[in-house]
Design a protein around this motif. Structure first.
Motif, PDB file in Angstrom:
ATOM      1  N   GLN A  72     110.178   1.680 -68.717  1.00 41.07           N
ATOM      2  CA  GLN A  72     111.619   1.903 -68.747  1.00 41.07           C
ATOM      3  C   GLN A  72     111.962   3.046 -67.798  1.00 41.07           C
ATOM      4  N   PRO A  73     113.201   3.066 -67.262  1.00 38.12           N
ATOM      5  CA  PRO A  73     113.596   4.177 -66.382  1.00 38.12           C
ATOM      6  C   PRO A  73     113.605   5.494 -67.147  1.00 38.12           C
ATOM      7  N   ALA A  74     113.327   6.556 -66.429  1.00 35.57           N
ATOM      8  CA  ALA A  74     113.313   7.890 -67.025  1.00 35.57           C
ATOM      9  C   ALA A  74     113.623   8.902 -65.926  1.00 35.57           C
ATOM     10  N   GLY A  75     113.907  10.126 -66.359  1.00 36.41           N
ATOM     11  CA  GLY A  75     114.166  11.195 -65.400  1.00 36.41           C
ATOM     12  C   GLY A  75     115.640  11.496 -65.264  1.00 36.41           C
ATOM     13  N   THR A 129     116.041  10.202 -71.052  1.00 35.78           N
ATOM     14  CA  THR A 129     114.659  10.598 -71.297  1.00 35.78           C
ATOM     15  C   THR A 129     114.227  11.609 -70.245  1.00 35.78           C
ATOM     16  N   LEU A 130     113.906  12.814 -70.674  1.00 35.41           N
ATOM     17  CA  LEU A 130     113.460  13.891 -69.786  1.00 35.41           C
ATOM     18  C   LEU A 130     114.355  14.016 -68.549  1.00 35.41           C
ATOM     19  N   PRO A 131     115.638  14.292 -68.762  1.00 32.83           N
ATOM     20  CA  PRO A 131     116.573  14.327 -67.622  1.00 32.83           C
ATOM     21  C   PRO A 131     116.617  15.659 -66.888  1.00 32.83           C
ATOM     22  N   TRP A 184     112.975   7.879 -62.080  1.00 29.94           N
ATOM     23  CA  TRP A 184     111.829   6.988 -61.975  1.00 29.94           C
ATOM     24  C   TRP A 184     112.202   5.601 -62.455  1.00 29.94           C
ATOM     25  N   TRP A 185     111.829   4.609 -61.642  1.00 23.23           N
ATOM     26  CA  TRP A 185     112.100   3.206 -61.977  1.00 23.23           C
ATOM     27  C   TRP A 185     110.786   2.434 -61.855  1.00 23.23           C
ATOM     28  N   PRO A 186     110.273   1.828 -62.950  1.00 24.80           N
ATOM     29  CA  PRO A 186     109.000   1.100 -62.868  1.00 24.80           C
ATOM     30  C   PRO A 186     109.166  -0.256 -62.201  1.00 24.80           C
ATOM     31  N   LEU A 187     108.245  -0.580 -61.311  1.00 30.00           N
ATOM     32  CA  LEU A 187     108.181  -1.896 -60.671  1.00 30.00           C
ATOM     33  C   LEU A 187     107.147  -2.705 -61.439  1.00 30.00           C
ATOM     34  N   SER A 188     107.627  -3.629 -62.263  1.00 27.90           N
ATOM     35  CA  SER A 188     106.770  -4.244 -63.273  1.00 27.90           C
ATOM     36  C   SER A 188     106.633  -5.737 -63.047  1.00 27.90           C
ATOM     37  N   ALA A 189     105.518  -6.260 -63.523  1.00 26.82           N
ATOM     38  CA  ALA A 189     105.266  -7.694 -63.604  1.00 26.82           C
ATOM     39  C   ALA A 189     104.945  -8.020 -65.063  1.00 26.82           C
TER      40      ALA A 189
END
Length: 640
Positions: free
Chosen positions: A462-465, A470-472, A478-483
């Motif tokens: 999940q996005p964070a930062g 979440t932890l801003p 941060w953005w996850p590139l997921s499969a």
């Protein structure tokens, strides 16, 4: 809210993480903290509750228990110090927890619990396979960047919950200039809609009402909710506000209009005052130039044709600026045309009645042409923005299509993203020790909070930062590139000027991350297929070697055993030359057996993956020469 520096900004996010880990959570919440009821609570109590909870968190609860106390008993608990300390309790009773307010909040709590019971009943019918109430259409809420945006979103969430309708927030970008507060309000409304379980849709068009009606038809929506437009003379002249045009043009669509809030609106801050002033200076300059040109050609053209010069100036201003300067140019052109060319000249007095009609028609045509030209300019700007986003996706997709492995995909993404000079971007991946390695971008140093946000985003997909819940506290988003198998890389974004990342830029990055994640998944799949193919070829080679060795192992052993048995049995009876020949034969067979054993050892290494195939072009003459060299001793007696 959690304490500053915590992993999540809100406590309910901690609860979501606990539930994801398989831990049951029992918690309590007051009804005034529900996000969709925020406006109603403010209207009842006069206090804006800042700590709110998204409604979908409550709706996902396995069980809801209503704890109800009559207002008198609750006030007694407050006075006895069972809720707050005495000083805080007295302030709460005087300001918020009055008996009237508690009665109204009690009713809101019962309504919320009843709605939840209705949802549980519907879900129970569906689990039993019985006919459940079908979803009846969809609710669309049209939102602009005004001060009523968040209030409109909360009202839409409550209506959708009562009617059991899925709902979407729709914003139509017609290309009009917006100041920074307006963009911030629109972004806040979109984030609020996502927290309340709605879908966010961004459309680009010149006509807002027609676009909303068309989108409602495409999504099979039955209810359209909009806010009341502020009364303006321009809206009354050109067909009324948005609600009026929707009521006039919509067919078979329920239109709800939420009245405007009576609270005083904050003063509008013009962030583009310099550009606006330049546009009005352009309108004045165009009017003066048109007047000079019309005065110069007035001796050769008839009076009605001179008005075309002023219309040309109005069109020029409308195309180059916006509607306001175009209308100002039309008004100044109207006055200049009357003052310079309508008899008596150099006077605003009009002698002939037909000249009055001419001036009225001129003003009307100038306003209409200015409005049309400004609308076309807005549509052109919207098309340019859409084309830019589409071009970004097409360019990245074209580069990723030619990439065959992970490094090529990373290089293509880095080449594309390096063109965004206002952002600092990087791609991270896990190393063998569980740390982070930068696959694209300059060497960077992250704070402990930013590293923790990256770890959490990778772990939870999940996005964070920065800009999230979440932890801003860090600078990076941060953005996850997921499969399907989980994250393949982590996209990090950091604005260089320290400004927050806009919602439009976030959506564009999210759109670009989809083809990037697919390309990484394709590269991973190609690598896995290559490894599987290599493993298959290795198994075939090992099987071939085992088959060839197993058939030839007995031959040297049999020859050696026969020679040794002959030497032991006959001994000195065998001539010296024959004994020497038997010993040399035994030695040759031992060397042959040694070669077979070496092959077996190589096969063992091959089976454990220690032997790697090194493919290269070899001449057939070299292969034959190498074989003859190894068989020289064997073939020596046969040489001619």
């Amino acid at each position: 809210s959690n304490a500053p520096g915590s992993r999540h900004a809100k406590r309910w996010q901690d609860i979501q993480e606990l539930l994801t880990a398989g831990i049951d959570v029992y918690t309590t919440v007051n009804v005034q903290h529900l996000e969709s009821l925020n406006d109603q609570v403010r209207g009842i109590t006069g206090v804006q509750v800042r700590e709110t909870l998204p409604d979908w968190v409550l709706q996902e609860a396995d069980e809801l228990l209503l704890i109800d106390l009559p207002p008198r008993e609750l006030l007694e608990r407050l006075r006895d110090g069972k809720v707050y300390v005495p000083e805080q309790a007295r302030a709460a009773i005087d300001a918020f927890f009055t008996q009237t307010n508690l009665t109204a909040l009690r009713e809101l709590a019962m309504q919320t619990a009843a709605a939840q019971v209705d949802n549980d009943l519907t879900q129970g019918y569906r689990q039993l396979g019985q006919a459940a109430p079908a979803v009846r259409g969809r609710l669309l809420v049209g939102v602009d960047g005004d001060v009523q945006a968040e209030r409109l979103v909360r009202h839409a969430s409550r209506v959708a919950q009562r009617r059991h309708l899925p709902w979407s927030l729709v914003h139509v970008d017609n290309g009009s200039a917006r100041d920074e507060p307006s963009r911030q309000r629109l972004q806040n409304a979109q984030q609020l809609a996502e927290r309340l379980g709605g879908e966010v849709v961004l459309l680009r068009a010149g006509e807002v009402a027609r676009t909303l009606i068309q989108h409602a038809s495409e999504r099979r929506a039955t209810l359209l909710l909009v806010g009341q437009s502020r009364p303006r003379l321009r809206r009354r002249m050109f067909g009324g506000g948005l609600a009026s045009r929707l009521l006039r043009d919509a067919r078979g669509l329920e239109i709800n209009v939420l009245d405007s809030d009576e609270q005083p609106r904050p003063a509008r801050v013009r962030s583009n005052a310099v550009q606006t002033g330049f546009d009005y200076v352009l309108a004045l300059t165009a009017t003066v130039a048109a007047s000079a040109l019309a005065w110069g050609i007035s001796g050769w053209l008839a009076l009605p044709n001179i008005s075309l010069v002023f219309l040309m100036a109005v069109l020029l201003v409308a195309v180059r600026s916006s509607l306001g300067p175009a209308l100002a140019c039309a008004a100044m052109s109207f006055l200049a045309y009357d003052f310079l060319f309508i008899p008596p000249n150099f006077s605003f007095t009009i002698q002939r009645e037909e000249d009055v009609l001419t001036l009225v028609f001129f003003l009307l045509m100038a306003a209409l042409t200015g409005n049309l030209a400004a609308r076309q300019r807005r549509q052109l700007q919207a098309l340019r923005d859409t084309q830019q986003e589409t071009g970004e996706l097409l360019d990245l997709s074209r580069k990723l299509t030619a990439a065959t492995d992970r490094q090529a995909v990373i290089s293509a993404a880095a080449q594309h993203l390096n063109g965004w000079h206002d952002l600092q971007l990087c791609l991270l991946n896990r190393d063998n020790q569980g740390g982070w390695k930068i696959e694209s971008g300059e060497p960077l140093t992250f704070t402990e909070a930013e590293r923790a946000a990256a770890d959490w985003s990778w772990q939870h997909d999940q996005p964070a930062g920065a800009g999230t819940g979440t932890l801003p506290s860090g600078r990076w988003w941060w953005w996850p590139l997921s499969a399907e198998g989980g994250p393949l890389a982590l996209l990090g974004v950091c604005p260089k000027e320290g400004k927050p990342l806009s919602g439009q830029r976030r959506r564009l990055l999210a759109a670009l991350s989809q083809p990037l994640a697919q390309a990484l998944a394709r590269a991973q799949l190609a690598q896995d297929l290559e490894a599987a193919r290599l493993h298959g070829e290795t198994e075939q080679l090992r099987s071939a070697l085992l088959a060839s060795v197993s058939h030839d192992l007995r031959t040297p052993l049999t020859a050696m055993r026969g020679s040794i048995d002959s030497l032991l049995a006959l001994g000195e009876a065998i001539p010296l030359a024959d004994r020497r020949e038997l010993l040399e034969g035994t030695r040759d067979e031992a060397e042959r057996l040694d070669r077979y054993i070496q092959n077996l050892l190589d096969m063992t290494r091959l089976g454990h993956g220690a032997l790697k195939l090194a493919r290269d072009w070899v001449s057939p003459a070299d292969i034959v020469g190498s074989a003859l060299n190894r068989l020289r001793a064997v073939l020596a007696p046969l040489a001619l």
